[in-house]
Scaffold this active site. Structure first.
Site, PDB file in Angstrom:
ATOM      1  N   ARG A  95      19.292  24.718  39.485  1.00  0.00           N
ATOM      2  CA  ARG A  95      20.450  25.373  38.897  1.00  0.00           C
ATOM      3  C   ARG A  95      20.382  25.313  37.367  1.00  0.00           C
ATOM      4  NH1 ARG A  95      26.273  23.181  40.542  1.00  0.00           N
ATOM      5  NH2 ARG A  95      25.861  21.593  38.979  1.00  0.00           N
TER       6      ARG A  95
ATOM      7  N   LYS B 138      29.677  22.584  46.652  1.00  0.00           N
ATOM      8  CA  LYS B 138      31.137  22.687  46.722  1.00  0.00           C
ATOM      9  C   LYS B 138      31.655  24.000  46.137  1.00  0.00           C
ATOM     10  CE  LYS B 138      32.099  19.041  44.305  1.00  0.00           C
ATOM     11  NZ  LYS B 138      30.809  18.408  44.001  1.00  0.00           N
TER      12      LYS B 138
ATOM     13  N   ARG C 115      25.760  11.660  36.714  1.00  0.00           N
ATOM     14  CA  ARG C 115      26.808  12.268  37.540  1.00  0.00           C
ATOM     15  C   ARG C 115      26.742  11.758  38.977  1.00  0.00           C
ATOM     16  NH1 ARG C 115      25.109  17.965  36.430  1.00  0.00           N
ATOM     17  NH2 ARG C 115      26.445  18.583  38.148  1.00  0.00           N
TER      18      ARG C 115
ATOM     19  N   ARG D 105      38.979  13.124  42.299  1.00  0.00           N
ATOM     20  CA  ARG D 105      37.689  12.434  42.192  1.00  0.00           C
ATOM     21  C   ARG D 105      37.840  10.953  41.916  1.00  0.00           C
ATOM     22  NH1 ARG D 105      34.559  17.449  39.895  1.00  0.00           N
ATOM     23  NH2 ARG D 105      32.464  16.818  40.409  1.00  0.00           N
TER      24      ARG D 105
ATOM     25  N   ARG E 246      23.559  25.213  32.748  1.00  0.00           N
ATOM     26  CA  ARG E 246      24.727  24.369  32.496  1.00  0.00           C
ATOM     27  C   ARG E 246      24.330  23.165  31.654  1.00  0.00           C
ATOM     28  NH1 ARG E 246      28.484  22.966  37.621  1.00  0.00           N
ATOM     29  NH2 ARG E 246      28.313  20.906  36.691  1.00  0.00           N
TER      30      ARG E 246
HETATM   31  P1  ADP Z   1      29.558  18.865  39.814  1.00  0.00           P
HETATM   32  O1  ADP Z   1      30.409  18.382  40.934  1.00  0.00           O
HETATM   33  O2  ADP Z   1      28.459  19.761  40.278  1.00  0.00           O
HETATM   34  O3  ADP Z   1      29.070  17.779  38.922  1.00  0.00           O
HETATM   35  P2  ADP Z   1      31.859  20.237  38.567  1.00  0.00           P
HETATM   36  O4  ADP Z   1      31.751  21.613  38.043  1.00  0.00           O
HETATM   37  O5  ADP Z   1      32.742  20.015  39.736  1.00  0.00           O
HETATM   38  O6  ADP Z   1      30.373  19.791  38.844  1.00  0.00           O
HETATM   39  O7  ADP Z   1      32.334  19.246  37.389  1.00  0.00           O
HETATM   40  C1  ADP Z   1      31.667  19.218  36.151  1.00  0.00           C
HETATM   41  C2  ADP Z   1      32.255  18.125  35.265  1.00  0.00           C
HETATM   42  O8  ADP Z   1      33.651  18.397  35.013  1.00  0.00           O
HETATM   43  C3  ADP Z   1      32.245  16.712  35.846  1.00  0.00           C
HETATM   44  O9  ADP Z   1      31.000  16.065  35.692  1.00  0.00           O
HETATM   45  C4  ADP Z   1      33.379  16.063  35.034  1.00  0.00           C
HETATM   46  O10 ADP Z   1      32.970  15.720  33.730  1.00  0.00           O
HETATM   47  C5  ADP Z   1      34.390  17.178  34.915  1.00  0.00           C
HETATM   48  N1  ADP Z   1      35.364  17.121  36.047  1.00  0.00           N
HETATM   49  C6  ADP Z   1      35.509  18.043  37.040  1.00  0.00           C
HETATM   50  N2  ADP Z   1      36.479  17.668  37.904  1.00  0.00           N
HETATM   51  C7  ADP Z   1      36.946  16.466  37.460  1.00  0.00           C
HETATM   52  C8  ADP Z   1      37.925  15.544  37.922  1.00  0.00           C
HETATM   53  N3  ADP Z   1      38.644  15.771  39.034  1.00  0.00           N
HETATM   54  N4  ADP Z   1      38.137  14.415  37.197  1.00  0.00           N
HETATM   55  C9  ADP Z   1      37.458  14.168  36.093  1.00  0.00           C
HETATM   56  N5  ADP Z   1      36.500  14.971  35.607  1.00  0.00           N
HETATM   57  C10 ADP Z   1      36.241  16.115  36.272  1.00  0.00           C
END
Ligand code: ADP
Length: 186
Positions: free
Chosen positions: A122, A8, A139, A83, A128
């Site tokens: 990654r 994404k 996750r 989400r 990360r």
């Molecule tokens: P990925 O989709 O690869 O897990 P992201 O960088 O999109 O990684 O998100 C990392 C973390 O940030 C998520 O696991 C969550 O803890 C938090 N996060 C990101 N977007 C949201 C959201 N819309 N609602 C709640 N938590 C979020």
């Protein structure tokens, strides 16, 4: 939309560039706050490190503030938001207030088996904090339980554009452009 590891973030930047709008990534904003040691970052980190979602209220307020900034006036691409069902409802209210509308919900599809491999790779290159095997599994579980069902919600509104996320980054990008070029823009 798409599970962790779907690509994404990578594709969001390309698509946003193509349409000349900002890519607003909730994950990136949270990580920047964690690095900066802000109060938001301190709070968000507690959840992110465990692979849990940051509470809706915190996330919603952050996005509300971000899309009100001048660079988002002509449109924006959201990466990693909404989400949860509550975030879907809040987003509807937010864009009602700003006068935007959703043009499309892009869903990147990937093989389940490919995801863990991509994320572990990654972890090696980017380091990360939430890319350890246990946290990645969590996750993926949270995604399946909380976020995957939202695809049906947006499909009912006729907004879903589904694109195969397997293959080279450039190939996927081309598929996305081809799929999105047919969509009328607001
Ligand atoms: P990925 O989709 O690869 O897990 P992201 O960088 O999109 O990684 O998100 C990392 C973390 O940030 C998520 O696991 C969550 O803890 C938090 N996060 C990101 N977007 C949201 C959201 N819309 N609602 C709640 N938590 C979020």
């Amino acid at each position: 939309m798409g599970p962790p590891g779907a690509g994404k973030g990578t594709q969001a930047k390309a698509v946003a560039g193509h349409f000349e709008v900002p890519a607003i990534s909730t994950g990136d904003i949270f990580r920047a706050n964690v690095s900066g040691g802000t109060p938001l970052g301190v709070e968000a980190q507690k959840y992110m490190d465990r692979g849990e979602y940051v509470p809706d209220e915190i996330t919603n307020n952050m996005v509300r503030g971000r899309i009100a900034e001048p660079d988002a006036e002509k449109g924006f691409l959201l990466d990693g938001y909404p989400r949860t069902l509550s975030q879907v409802t809040e987003l509807d209210a937010m864009i009602d207030a700003t006068g935007h509308r959703l043009d499309a919900v892009l869903v990147l599809t990937v093989d389940q088996e490919a995801l863990l491999g991509r994320l572990l790779k990654r972890a090696e290159t980017e380091g990360r904090a939430d890319d350890t095997e246990d946290v990645i599994r969590r996750r993926l579980e949270v995604y399946t339980a909380e976020t995957e069902p939202l695809i049906a919600v947006y499909a009912e509104r006729g907004l879903v554009v589904s694109v195969d996320g397997m293959g080279e980054i450039d190939e996927v990008q081309q598929r996305i452009f081809d799929a999105l070029d047919d969509i009328p823009q607001s």
